[in-house]
Each structure stands twice: as C-alpha cells, then as structure tokens.
Write a protein that holds these residues in place. Structure first.
Motif, PDB file in Angstrom:
ATOM      1  N   ILE A  61       0.829  -1.197   0.000  1.00 13.27           N
ATOM      2  CA  ILE A  61       0.000   0.000   0.000  1.00 13.27           C
ATOM      3  C   ILE A  61       0.868   1.254   0.000  1.00 13.27           C
ATOM      4  CG2 ILE A  61      -1.655   1.324   1.381  1.00 13.27           C
ATOM      5  CD1 ILE A  61      -2.891  -1.358   2.184  1.00 13.27           C
ATOM      6  N   LYS A  62       1.979   1.228   0.735  1.00 16.61           N
ATOM      7  CA  LYS A  62       2.874   2.387   0.755  1.00 16.61           C
ATOM      8  C   LYS A  62       3.568   2.580  -0.586  1.00 16.61           C
ATOM      9  CE  LYS A  62       3.874   2.418   5.667  1.00 16.61           C
ATOM     10  NZ  LYS A  62       4.902   2.221   6.700  1.00 16.61           N
ATOM     11  N   ASP A  63       3.884   1.481  -1.275  1.00 16.43           N
ATOM     12  CA  ASP A  63       4.561   1.576  -2.561  1.00 16.43           C
ATOM     13  C   ASP A  63       3.621   1.981  -3.685  1.00 16.43           C
ATOM     14  OD1 ASP A  63       6.968   0.914  -1.445  1.00 16.43           O
ATOM     15  OD2 ASP A  63       6.850  -1.213  -1.977  1.00 16.43           O
ATOM     16  N   MET A  64       2.332   1.815  -3.485  1.00 13.72           N
ATOM     17  CA  MET A  64       1.375   2.193  -4.513  1.00 13.72           C
ATOM     18  C   MET A  64       1.219   3.704  -4.513  1.00 13.72           C
ATOM     19  SD  MET A  64      -2.525   0.938  -5.100  1.00 13.72           S
ATOM     20  CE  MET A  64      -3.432   2.224  -4.275  1.00 13.72           C
ATOM     21  N   GLY A  65       1.593   4.322  -5.602  1.00 14.98           N
ATOM     22  CA  GLY A  65       1.517   5.767  -5.690  1.00 14.98           C
ATOM     23  C   GLY A  65       0.294   6.221  -6.455  1.00 14.98           C
ATOM     24  N   LEU A  66       0.264   7.494  -6.719  1.00 14.36           N
ATOM     25  CA  LEU A  66      -0.851   8.094  -7.438  1.00 14.36           C
ATOM     26  C   LEU A  66      -0.938   7.546  -8.860  1.00 14.36           C
ATOM     27  CD1 LEU A  66      -3.133  10.193  -7.463  1.00 14.36           C
ATOM     28  CD2 LEU A  66      -1.449  11.861  -8.227  1.00 14.36           C
ATOM     29  N   TRP A  67       0.216   7.338  -9.489  1.00 11.92           N
ATOM     30  CA  TRP A  67       0.227   6.832 -10.861  1.00 11.92           C
ATOM     31  C   TRP A  67      -0.402   5.443 -10.930  1.00 11.92           C
ATOM     32  CZ3 TRP A  67       0.326   8.424 -15.551  1.00 11.92           C
ATOM     33  CH2 TRP A  67       0.573   7.539 -16.585  1.00 11.92           C
ATOM     34  N   THR A  68      -0.101   4.585  -9.981  1.00 11.90           N
ATOM     35  CA  THR A  68      -0.662   3.243  -9.957  1.00 11.90           C
ATOM     36  C   THR A  68      -2.169   3.299  -9.735  1.00 11.90           C
ATOM     37  OG1 THR A  68       1.413   2.475  -8.997  1.00 11.90           O
ATOM     38  CG2 THR A  68      -0.420   0.963  -8.914  1.00 11.90           C
ATOM     39  N   LEU A  69      -2.612   4.195  -8.891  1.00 13.77           N
ATOM     40  CA  LEU A  69      -4.038   4.366  -8.653  1.00 13.77           C
ATOM     41  C   LEU A  69      -4.753   4.855  -9.917  1.00 13.77           C
ATOM     42  CD1 LEU A  69      -6.275   4.295  -6.492  1.00 13.77           C
ATOM     43  CD2 LEU A  69      -5.758   6.693  -6.069  1.00 13.77           C
ATOM     44  N   LEU A  70      -4.144   5.804 -10.625  1.00  8.29           N
ATOM     45  CA  LEU A  70      -4.737   6.294 -11.873  1.00  8.29           C
ATOM     46  C   LEU A  70      -4.781   5.211 -12.946  1.00  8.29           C
ATOM     47  CD1 LEU A  70      -3.200   9.873 -12.063  1.00  8.29           C
ATOM     48  CD2 LEU A  70      -5.548   9.241 -11.507  1.00  8.29           C
ATOM     49  N   GLU A  71      -3.743   4.387 -13.010  1.00  5.11           N
ATOM     50  CA  GLU A  71      -3.743   3.273 -13.965  1.00  5.11           C
ATOM     51  C   GLU A  71      -4.852   2.278 -13.635  1.00  5.11           C
ATOM     52  OE1 GLU A  71       0.229   1.710 -13.719  1.00  5.11           O
ATOM     53  OE2 GLU A  71       0.711   2.532 -15.685  1.00  5.11           O
ATOM     54  N   GLY A  72      -5.066   2.021 -12.368  1.00  3.92           N
ATOM     55  CA  GLY A  72      -6.138   1.119 -11.966  1.00  3.92           C
ATOM     56  C   GLY A  72      -7.505   1.663 -12.350  1.00  3.92           C
ATOM     57  N   CYS A  73      -7.710   2.957 -12.149  1.00  9.89           N
ATOM     58  CA  CYS A  73      -8.979   3.582 -12.546  1.00  9.89           C
ATOM     59  C   CYS A  73      -9.166   3.523 -14.057  1.00  9.89           C
ATOM     60  CB  CYS A  73      -9.033   5.024 -12.063  1.00  9.89           C
ATOM     61  SG  CYS A  73      -9.166   5.172 -10.282  1.00  9.89           S
ATOM     62  N   LEU A  74      -8.089   3.700 -14.798  1.00 10.76           N
ATOM     63  CA  LEU A  74      -8.156   3.616 -16.261  1.00 10.76           C
ATOM     64  C   LEU A  74      -8.503   2.198 -16.707  1.00 10.76           C
ATOM     65  CD1 LEU A  74      -7.753   5.143 -18.934  1.00 10.76           C
ATOM     66  CD2 LEU A  74      -5.357   4.458 -18.849  1.00 10.76           C
ATOM     67  N   LEU A  75      -7.959   1.196 -16.031  1.00  7.52           N
ATOM     68  CA  LEU A  75      -8.281  -0.190 -16.376  1.00  7.52           C
ATOM     69  C   LEU A  75      -9.750  -0.508 -16.088  1.00  7.52           C
ATOM     70  CD1 LEU A  75      -5.108  -2.078 -15.121  1.00  7.52           C
ATOM     71  CD2 LEU A  75      -5.862  -1.789 -17.473  1.00  7.52           C
ATOM     72  N   ILE A  76     -10.278   0.002 -14.985  1.00  2.00           N
ATOM     73  CA  ILE A  76     -11.693  -0.210 -14.671  1.00  2.00           C
ATOM     74  C   ILE A  76     -12.574   0.481 -15.708  1.00  2.00           C
ATOM     75  CG2 ILE A  76     -13.501   0.340 -12.997  1.00  2.00           C
ATOM     76  CD1 ILE A  76     -11.412  -0.196 -10.813  1.00  2.00           C
ATOM     77  N   ALA A  77     -12.200   1.696 -16.112  1.00  2.59           N
ATOM     78  CA  ALA A  77     -12.966   2.409 -17.138  1.00  2.59           C
ATOM     79  C   ALA A  77     -12.927   1.651 -18.459  1.00  2.59           C
ATOM     80  CB  ALA A  77     -12.418   3.824 -17.314  1.00  2.59           C
ATOM     81  N   ASN A  78     -11.785   1.062 -18.794  1.00  3.00           N
ATOM     82  CA  ASN A  78     -11.684   0.252 -20.015  1.00  3.00           C
ATOM     83  C   ASN A  78     -12.586  -0.976 -19.929  1.00  3.00           C
ATOM     84  OD1 ASN A  78      -9.824   1.787 -21.491  1.00  3.00           O
ATOM     85  ND2 ASN A  78      -8.111   0.897 -20.381  1.00  3.00           N
TER      86      ASN A  78
END
Length: 88
Positions: A9-26
């Motif tokens: 959780i500490k290693d997960m940054g904002l970029w990883t969170l945005l990529e996850g949201c993009l994958l869900i949107a896809n």
C-alpha cells in the motif's frame, strides 16, 4: 503477511491508482449491451423508467457514460502507453 500488505500500500503511488482507474474504465467501456448487459437485466431501458436513483441505476449510468466516452479513453490509454515507454 500484514507487513507485506502495508508495504504494498505504501509503494502504490498516485500513478498506480490512476492506472487502476483507467483499467476499470476500459473494462466498463467494452461491455456490450446486447450480448452481456441485456440478458442479465442491466440494459439502460430497464432503469430509464425512474429507477435511476438506485445503486443498480447509478451503476448502469456509469457503464453507459464510459461507453459514450470511448474516444477520450483511447487518448488516455495512448498517453499512458507513451509514458510507460518513456519512463521504462
């Protein structure tokens, strides 16, 4: 076990969170109404009769919104791929 989860959780940054949201949107954008949504009772016509305030109606509205915005999703995916290629 809990130390590895907290480290993840500490290693997960904002970029990883945005990529996850993009994958869900896809994932939501590629759902086909005729083949997948309608047989399960998740078509837009099922909830357009005034039940759009329910959770199911809100979720169906989100699915249709992501399907409507496919061109911006393509652009965001392209930007994400370019950033990944440049940054390594």
């Amino acid at each position: 076990m809990s130390k590895s989860i907290t480290k993840l959780i500490k290693d997960m940054g904002l970029w990883t969170l945005l990529e996850g949201c993009l994958l869900i949107a896809n994932a939501l954008a590629i759902l086909n109404e005729d083949r997948f949504l309608a047989p399960r009772g998740w078509s837009f016509s099922e909830v357009s009769g005034g039940r759009t305030k329910s959770f199911k109606g809100q979720l169906i509205g989100l699915i249709y919104a992501t399907q409507y915005l496919r061109v911006p999703l393509i652009l965001l995916n392209s930007i994400c791929i370019i950033i990944k290629l440049v940054s390594g």
